[in-house]
Enzyme design. Sequence first.
Site, PDB file in Angstrom:
ATOM      1  N   LYS A 240      -0.895  -2.672  -2.510  1.00  0.00           N
ATOM      2  CA  LYS A 240       0.417  -2.411  -3.124  1.00  0.00           C
ATOM      3  C   LYS A 240       0.533  -3.077  -4.480  1.00  0.00           C
ATOM      4  CE  LYS A 240       2.970  -1.689   1.136  1.00  0.00           C
ATOM      5  NZ  LYS A 240       2.518  -2.715   2.091  1.00  0.00           N
TER       6      LYS A 240
ATOM      7  N   GLU B 137      -4.863 -14.084  -0.015  1.00  0.00           N
ATOM      8  CA  GLU B 137      -4.978 -13.176   1.151  1.00  0.00           C
ATOM      9  C   GLU B 137      -6.082 -12.139   0.889  1.00  0.00           C
ATOM     10  OE1 GLU B 137      -1.157 -11.520   2.629  1.00  0.00           O
ATOM     11  OE2 GLU B 137      -2.052  -9.563   2.304  1.00  0.00           O
ATOM     12  N   TYR B 138      -6.061 -11.529  -0.291  1.00  0.00           N
ATOM     13  CA  TYR B 138      -7.092 -10.544  -0.643  1.00  0.00           C
ATOM     14  C   TYR B 138      -8.487 -11.185  -0.556  1.00  0.00           C
ATOM     15  CZ  TYR B 138      -4.056  -6.857  -2.745  1.00  0.00           C
ATOM     16  OH  TYR B 138      -3.157  -5.845  -2.980  1.00  0.00           O
TER      17      TYR B 138
ATOM     18  N   HIS C  53     -15.650 -18.954 -37.045  1.00  0.00           N
ATOM     19  CA  HIS C  53     -14.557 -19.501 -36.233  1.00  0.00           C
ATOM     20  C   HIS C  53     -14.623 -21.025 -36.121  1.00  0.00           C
ATOM     21  CE1 HIS C  53     -13.027 -15.582 -35.185  1.00  0.00           C
ATOM     22  NE2 HIS C  53     -14.244 -15.192 -34.852  1.00  0.00           N
TER      23      HIS C  53
ATOM     24  N   LYS D  43       4.351 -16.463  -3.832  1.00  0.00           N
ATOM     25  CA  LYS D  43       4.034 -15.349  -2.918  1.00  0.00           C
ATOM     26  C   LYS D  43       2.906 -14.491  -3.483  1.00  0.00           C
ATOM     27  CE  LYS D  43       3.901 -12.694   0.477  1.00  0.00           C
ATOM     28  NZ  LYS D  43       4.192 -11.317   0.532  1.00  0.00           N
TER      29      LYS D  43
ATOM     30  N   ALA E 200      10.222  -3.462  -4.148  1.00  0.00           N
ATOM     31  CA  ALA E 200      10.153  -4.171  -5.437  1.00  0.00           C
ATOM     32  C   ALA E 200      10.170  -3.164  -6.591  1.00  0.00           C
ATOM     33  CB  ALA E 200       8.883  -5.004  -5.478  1.00  0.00           C
TER      34      ALA E 200
ATOM     35  N   GLY F 155      19.082  -3.139   2.987  1.00  0.00           N
ATOM     36  CA  GLY F 155      17.736  -2.552   3.085  1.00  0.00           C
ATOM     37  C   GLY F 155      17.165  -2.738   4.474  1.00  0.00           C
ATOM     38  N   LEU F 156      17.348  -1.711   5.328  1.00  0.00           N
ATOM     39  CA  LEU F 156      16.905  -1.837   6.720  1.00  0.00           C
ATOM     40  C   LEU F 156      15.565  -1.129   6.957  1.00  0.00           C
ATOM     41  CD1 LEU F 156      20.377  -1.506   8.460  1.00  0.00           C
ATOM     42  CD2 LEU F 156      18.946  -3.559   8.343  1.00  0.00           C
TER      43      LEU F 156
ATOM     44  N   ASN G 112      22.580  -0.126   4.571  1.00  0.00           N
ATOM     45  CA  ASN G 112      21.415   0.650   4.142  1.00  0.00           C
ATOM     46  C   ASN G 112      21.925   1.869   3.402  1.00  0.00           C
ATOM     47  OD1 ASN G 112      18.353   0.740   4.602  1.00  0.00           O
ATOM     48  ND2 ASN G 112      19.009   2.856   4.920  1.00  0.00           N
TER      49      ASN G 112
ATOM     50  N   HIS H 278      -0.223 -16.340  -2.960  1.00  0.00           N
ATOM     51  CA  HIS H 278      -0.514 -16.199  -1.522  1.00  0.00           C
ATOM     52  C   HIS H 278      -1.259 -14.880  -1.286  1.00  0.00           C
ATOM     53  CE1 HIS H 278       0.420 -14.325   2.354  1.00  0.00           C
ATOM     54  NE2 HIS H 278       0.442 -15.546   2.872  1.00  0.00           N
ATOM     55  N   ASN H 279      -0.752 -13.815  -1.877  1.00  0.00           N
ATOM     56  CA  ASN H 279      -1.380 -12.514  -1.653  1.00  0.00           C
ATOM     57  C   ASN H 279      -2.746 -12.409  -2.317  1.00  0.00           C
ATOM     58  OD1 ASN H 279       1.026 -11.996  -0.366  1.00  0.00           O
ATOM     59  ND2 ASN H 279       1.103  -9.889  -1.034  1.00  0.00           N
TER      60      ASN H 279
ATOM     61  N   SER I  39       6.530 -14.007   3.836  1.00  0.00           N
ATOM     62  CA  SER I  39       5.218 -13.576   4.306  1.00  0.00           C
ATOM     63  C   SER I  39       5.136 -13.601   5.817  1.00  0.00           C
ATOM     64  CB  SER I  39       4.116 -14.457   3.730  1.00  0.00           C
ATOM     65  OG  SER I  39       2.879 -14.070   4.306  1.00  0.00           O
ATOM     66  N   GLY I  40       4.311 -12.712   6.344  1.00  0.00           N
ATOM     67  CA  GLY I  40       4.073 -12.691   7.784  1.00  0.00           C
ATOM     68  C   GLY I  40       4.160 -11.297   8.376  1.00  0.00           C
TER      69      GLY I  40
HETATM   70  C1  6PG Z   1       2.508 -10.900   3.732  1.00  0.00           C
HETATM   71  C2  6PG Z   1       1.703  -9.795   3.160  1.00  0.00           C
HETATM   72  C3  6PG Z   1       2.604  -8.670   2.838  1.00  0.00           C
HETATM   73  C4  6PG Z   1       1.900  -7.353   2.780  1.00  0.00           C
HETATM   74  C5  6PG Z   1       1.390  -6.924   1.495  1.00  0.00           C
HETATM   75  C6  6PG Z   1      -0.076  -6.653   1.457  1.00  0.00           C
HETATM   76  O1  6PG Z   1       2.365 -11.988   3.219  1.00  0.00           O
HETATM   77  O2  6PG Z   1       3.240 -10.639   4.684  1.00  0.00           O
HETATM   78  O3  6PG Z   1       1.012 -10.194   2.035  1.00  0.00           O
HETATM   79  O4  6PG Z   1       3.361  -8.995   1.718  1.00  0.00           O
HETATM   80  O5  6PG Z   1       1.016  -7.127   3.764  1.00  0.00           O
HETATM   81  O6  6PG Z   1       2.114  -5.759   1.306  1.00  0.00           O
HETATM   82  O7  6PG Z   1      -0.317  -5.988   0.319  1.00  0.00           O
HETATM   83  P1  6PG Z   1      -1.413  -4.905   0.016  1.00  0.00           P
HETATM   84  O8  6PG Z   1      -0.816  -3.580   0.425  1.00  0.00           O
HETATM   85  O9  6PG Z   1      -1.544  -5.039  -1.447  1.00  0.00           O
HETATM   86  O10 6PG Z   1      -2.630  -5.221   0.795  1.00  0.00           O
END
Ligand code: 6PG
Length: 463
Positions: A259, A188-189, A444, A181, A78, A10-11, A33, A184-185, A127-128
Amino acid sequence: MANADIGLIGLGTMGSALALNIAEKGFTVAVFNRTTAKTHAFVEEAGDLAARVVPCETLEALTEALKGPRAIILMVPAGDAVDEQIRALDPHLDAEDLIIDAGNANFRDTMRRMKALDRPFLGVGVSGGEEGARHGPAIMAGGEAAHWDRVAPILTAIAAKYEGTPCAARLGENGAGHFVKAVHNGIEYADMQLIAETYGLMRDGIGMAAPDIAPVFAGWNDGRLASYLIEISAKVAAAHDAATDGPLLDVIVDAAGQKGTGRWTAIEAQHLGTPIPVIEAAVAARNMSAQRDLRATLAARFGTEERVDLSMDMLEAALTCGKVLCYTQGFDMLRAAAQAFDWSLMREDVARNWRAGCIIRSAMLDDMAEAFEVAPGKTLMEAPYFADLLAQTIGALRHVVVTASGAGLPVPAMAAALGYFDTMRRARGTANMIQGQRDYFGLHGFVRLDNGKTDQHGPWADD
Ligand code: 6PG
C-alpha cells in the site's frame, strides 16, 4: 444526549474493530460512516457491545452525541479522504474539539494538516491489523502532550499490553506518530523479506517442502527470533490447500502487494540522508516480485539456481544477524528524524511501544529498549548486547550470503545487511576516490587527511 466518550468516523475493517475494542473497554463510542447502511449493520453485529455504541447518521448527530470537549477518531483511507472528512467535520466542531487521524497517513500530510487546522489534532499510527485493532493494537501518537492526555485513558485502555504496560504512547510532536508508524512498516517489510529469503533458501536451495519448513520456523519462535512474523510464517508454511491437497503456500502467486508505507520509509530515508539499505532492498524486492513475466523470461534465458548445503542453525543465525542490522537502520532513521524535525522522540520509547500489539512485535524489542537506555546516542551495533550478538552471528550471515550468491539464489536483503555491516566497520573507506573524481570533473574540492585542510584540489585543476 451528549454522553458518548469518543467519536469514530469510518467503519471499515480497522475502524469497526477499533470501535468494538473501545466499547468493550467500557467507553461509549459514537460512530459514523459515510454509508449509513454500514453504520446500522455494524451496530446489529456488535452484540452486547451495541449498548455502548451510538450509531449516527449525520455528522451533526455525531457531534451532538459526544461529551465536550469532543474527541473524534478518523479511520478513513489515508490521503484525500482524510482532508475531505476534516473539511466536512470541521464546521460542526467547537474550537477545543480534538481530531485524531488514526489511519496510515503520510507524516508530512499530518504536519500539513496540523499547521493548517486551528484546532487540537493528533496523528496516530495504529498497528496490529484487524485482530490488533479489535483486541489490542500498538498505538503511536504524535502531537501536543495536552491533547494526548485528553484521550490517553481511552487509547491506553484499548492498546496491547506488554507485561501490563500499555503499548500506547505519545512519542513526539506533530508528525512523529505517523513517522514512527511508517518506519515500523519499513522494518515490517524488511523483516518479512528476510524471512522470505530464508524460506527461499530452504525451498530452492535445500529442497525442503513447505510442511517441513513450518516446524523449523515454529522452533525458531521459541528462541531469540521469537516474534509474531516468525510465528505466522510457521503457520503460513503449515497451511494445507484442500483444492490441490498440497501446501497452500505453493499455490499463492509470488507477487507481493504494497500500500506504500514501506516505500515512504525508503523515500524519507533519502531525504534524511540515513542509510537503510535492508529496508530499501525489501521495498525493491516487492517491486521485483511484481515483475513475474520478466522473471519467467529471464529464468528461461539464464537458468536459475543450484542446490546448497546450509544447516538450519546457520540460517537461524544469519536471519538473527540480518534482523539486528535491519533494526539498527530503522532506529537510526528515527534518531535522524528526531533531530531534523526537532521531535522529543526517544528510541527506547518506540522500542517499548513495539513490544506488543504491532506486526513487528518480538522478544528482541525489549532488549533493544534496554540497549538504547544503556547506550544513549549510540546505534544498536554499538550497544554491548547487540554488538555481541552481531559478533556471534555475522559469520553465519556472511556464509549464507556467499553460499546463496555462489549458487545464484537471491538474498537481496541479507546481502544488503552484510554490505552495510562491512561498510560500517571499515574505518578507512573508499570515498576518497569519489572525492577525487568529483574534484577532477567538477572542482568540488576535498579535505586532506594529513593536515585537515578543506577545499583542496588535485593537480588536475591545472590540466
Ligand atoms: C500494521 C500493518 C498495517 C498493514 C499495512 C501493510 O502495522 O498493522 O503494517 O498497517 O498491514 O497496510 O502494508 P502493505 O500493504 O504495504 O504491505
